[in-house]
Design an enzyme around this catalytic site. Structure first.
Site, PDB file in Angstrom:
ATOM      1  N   ARG A  97      -8.151 -10.679 -18.145  1.00 24.18           N
ATOM      2  CA  ARG A  97      -8.653  -9.630 -17.240  1.00 24.18           C
ATOM      3  C   ARG A  97     -10.046 -10.039 -16.755  1.00 24.18           C
ATOM      4  O   ARG A  97     -10.408  -9.849 -15.611  1.00 24.18           O
ATOM      5  CB  ARG A  97      -8.682  -8.259 -17.924  1.00 24.18           C
ATOM      6  N   TYR A 104      -7.792   0.971   8.636  1.00 25.69           N
ATOM      7  CA  TYR A 104      -6.484   0.915   7.986  1.00 25.69           C
ATOM      8  C   TYR A 104      -6.169   2.291   7.369  1.00 25.69           C
ATOM      9  O   TYR A 104      -7.062   2.919   6.781  1.00 25.69           O
ATOM     10  CB  TYR A 104      -6.545  -0.180   6.912  1.00 25.69           C
ATOM     11  N   ASP A 155     -14.241  -5.295   6.786  1.00 30.71           N
ATOM     12  CA  ASP A 155     -12.881  -5.642   6.390  1.00 30.71           C
ATOM     13  C   ASP A 155     -12.442  -6.767   7.335  1.00 30.71           C
ATOM     14  O   ASP A 155     -12.215  -6.544   8.523  1.00 30.71           O
ATOM     15  CB  ASP A 155     -11.980  -4.402   6.529  1.00 30.71           C
ATOM     16  N   LYS A 167      -2.166 -10.205   3.340  1.00 28.05           N
ATOM     17  CA  LYS A 167      -1.810 -10.456   4.726  1.00 28.05           C
ATOM     18  C   LYS A 167      -1.919 -11.957   5.045  1.00 28.05           C
ATOM     19  O   LYS A 167      -1.200 -12.740   4.475  1.00 28.05           O
ATOM     20  CB  LYS A 167      -2.682  -9.593   5.633  1.00 28.05           C
TER      21      LYS A 167
HETATM   22  C1  PLP Z   1      -3.207  -3.956   4.304  1.00 30.38           C
HETATM   23  C2  PLP Z   1      -4.617  -3.702   4.576  1.00 30.38           C
HETATM   24  C3  PLP Z   1      -5.472  -3.211   3.590  1.00 30.38           C
HETATM   25  C4  PLP Z   1      -4.983  -2.833   2.209  1.00 30.38           C
HETATM   26  O1  PLP Z   1      -4.571  -3.940   1.484  1.00 30.38           O
HETATM   27  P1  PLP Z   1      -3.385  -3.911   0.382  1.00 30.38           P
HETATM   28  O2  PLP Z   1      -3.314  -5.306  -0.051  1.00 30.38           O
HETATM   29  O3  PLP Z   1      -2.163  -3.414   1.073  1.00 30.38           O
HETATM   30  O4  PLP Z   1      -3.831  -2.958  -0.674  1.00 30.38           O
HETATM   31  C5  PLP Z   1      -6.799  -3.045   3.910  1.00 30.38           C
HETATM   32  N1  PLP Z   1      -7.272  -3.343   5.131  1.00 30.38           N
HETATM   33  C6  PLP Z   1      -6.485  -3.817   6.109  1.00 30.38           C
HETATM   34  C7  PLP Z   1      -7.062  -4.125   7.439  1.00 30.38           C
HETATM   35  C8  PLP Z   1      -5.133  -3.999   5.870  1.00 30.38           C
HETATM   36  O5  PLP Z   1      -4.347  -4.464   6.850  1.00 30.38           O
END
Ligand code: PLP
Length: 396
Positions: free
Chosen positions: A46, A99, A171, A196
């Protein structure tokens, strides 16, 4: 070291014991200690794990900083950042079009704990400046945004926030470090849904948080271990594998997005195309300045009924209907009922997020196939309209 070389070499030497070119997955929970408290830098997975450490090293290198913390999902990474910097009575200012999960964690988890969430159009810098009070701890932006691919001026926003001692979180999921380097533009913290483009193959859920300043990073790193939402070694290994082709994939995603945007923009059944690469896109100039490419996502408003939207997104040959984005296999999504369903209808309307909006995540397929699939779907809608009209006429 150049970007593509970093994705393959940074933090990824051959495994020293055997020479294995690709390091094995360190699938272990714990580590042998020579004597109590004396270990080889690892004591519990962890806290740290060699596979995760390799991934953290390369991600940090790609974003141009010294440290990264990996989490079990993008939202777990966001949660750590929010928990590290928000206390009851504090404020956070967020841009429109974040998001859906970011909107949800702020409004459903942090707001009930006493955090004030202010959402505004971050392209209105005067409004932004006014919204930052002495209780504002964080300004949180996503650029390009999900799903309309709006572009915010990171450097200008950082300047305003920093003048008021407020940290800026970016982000960077949609652009990836290949197209955008937020730290160079002044950002304090960068978060990613590694799920992603970074992972890139739609086969793992992961997130990351990075900071430039060690003192800003430290509380996030502490929470990684203290709250424990860490990814498995296997997931980290999958991302290490995916990341090696990030540059190649992003180039292909972008080329496909350009081809699609151009094919859709003048189509009579398309109301509007959102792609930062189009000169008519409201964020085009800023994107040219702060990004080295326009990314791989395209959204568009269908000039049609909700029924037609549903039929279009449900019957594509190559664009699989599904949540998520950024994988080698193309995806299509209907934000109003899928990714952004957690935003109430009135709030969606206020954001300008229409029910006819369709979001495309072109994969690494050939552009000809992807474009043909979309044009065919639009053609089918036209035909259906004609035949419906004929039926209505004959019934008269
Ligand atoms: C998918 C996404 C998230 C969240 O991420 P997860 O891996 O699904 O928890 C945050 N910001 C953006 C822009 C996203 O596309």
């Amino acid at each position: 070291m150049e970007f593509a070389t970093k994705t393959i070499h940074a933090g990824q030497p051959s495994e020293p014991e055997t020479g294995s070119l690709i390091a094995p997955i360190f699938q272990t929970s714990t580590y042998e200690q020579e004597s109590p408290g004396h270990d080889k830098g690892f004591n519990y997975s962890r806290t740290n794990n060699p596979t995760r450490q390799r991934l953290e090293t390369v991600l940090a290198d790609l974003e141009g900083v010294a440290h990264a913390a990996l989490f079990a999902s993008g939202l777990a990474a966001e949660n750590a950042v929010l928990q590290a910097y928000l206390r009851p009575g504090d404020e956070i200012v967020i841009s429109l079009d974040v998001y859906g999960g970011t909107y949800r964690i702020l409004n459903k988890v942090f707001q009930p704990l006493g955090v004030t969430v202010t959402q505004l159009d971050a392209s209105d810098l005067t409004k932004l400046e006014k919204a930052i009070s002495e209780r504002t701890r964080l300004v949180w932006i996503e650029t390009p945004t999900n799903p309309r691919l709006l572009v915010y001026d990171i450097a200008a926003i950082c300047k305003i926030a920093h003048a008021r001692s407020t940290l800026v979180v970016v982000d960077n999921t949609f652009a990836t470090p290949y197209f955008q380097q937020p730290f160079e533009l002044g950002a304090d913290i960068v978060v990613h849904s590694v799920t992603k483009y970074l992972g890139g193959h739609s086969d793992t859920i992961q997130g990351a948080a990075l900071a430039k300043d060690p003192s800003i990073f430290e509380p996030i790193k502490f929470l990684q271990n203290a709250t424990g939402a860490v990814p498995s070694p296997f997931d980290c290994w999958l991302t290490l594998r995916g990341l090696k082709t990030l540059e190649l994939r992003m180039q292909r995603h972008e080329a496909n997005a350009i081809a699609i945007a151009n094919a859709l923009k003048d189509h009579p059944l398309v109301q509007r195309v959102y792609f930062p690469g189009l000169s008519e896109h409201p964020g085009h100039e800023i994107a040219r300045r702060q990004m080295s490419g326009f990314g791989g996502m395209v959204s568009f408003e269908l000039n049609g009924t909700e029924e037609e939207v549903v039929s279009f997104v449900s019957s594509r040959k190559y664009f699989t209907l599904g949540e998520s984005l950024g994988g080698v296999k193309a995806l299509v999504c209907h934000p109003a009922t899928m990714t952004h369903a957690s935003i109430p209808a009135e709030a969606r309307a206020e954001l300008g997020l229409l029910d006819t909006l369709i979001r495309l995540s072109p994969g690494c397929e050939n552009a000809k196939d992807l474009v043909a699939d979309l044009l065919e779907g639009l053609e089918r809608l036209s035909e259906q309209r004609v035949s419906r009209k004929a039926v209505a006429a004959s019934a008269d």
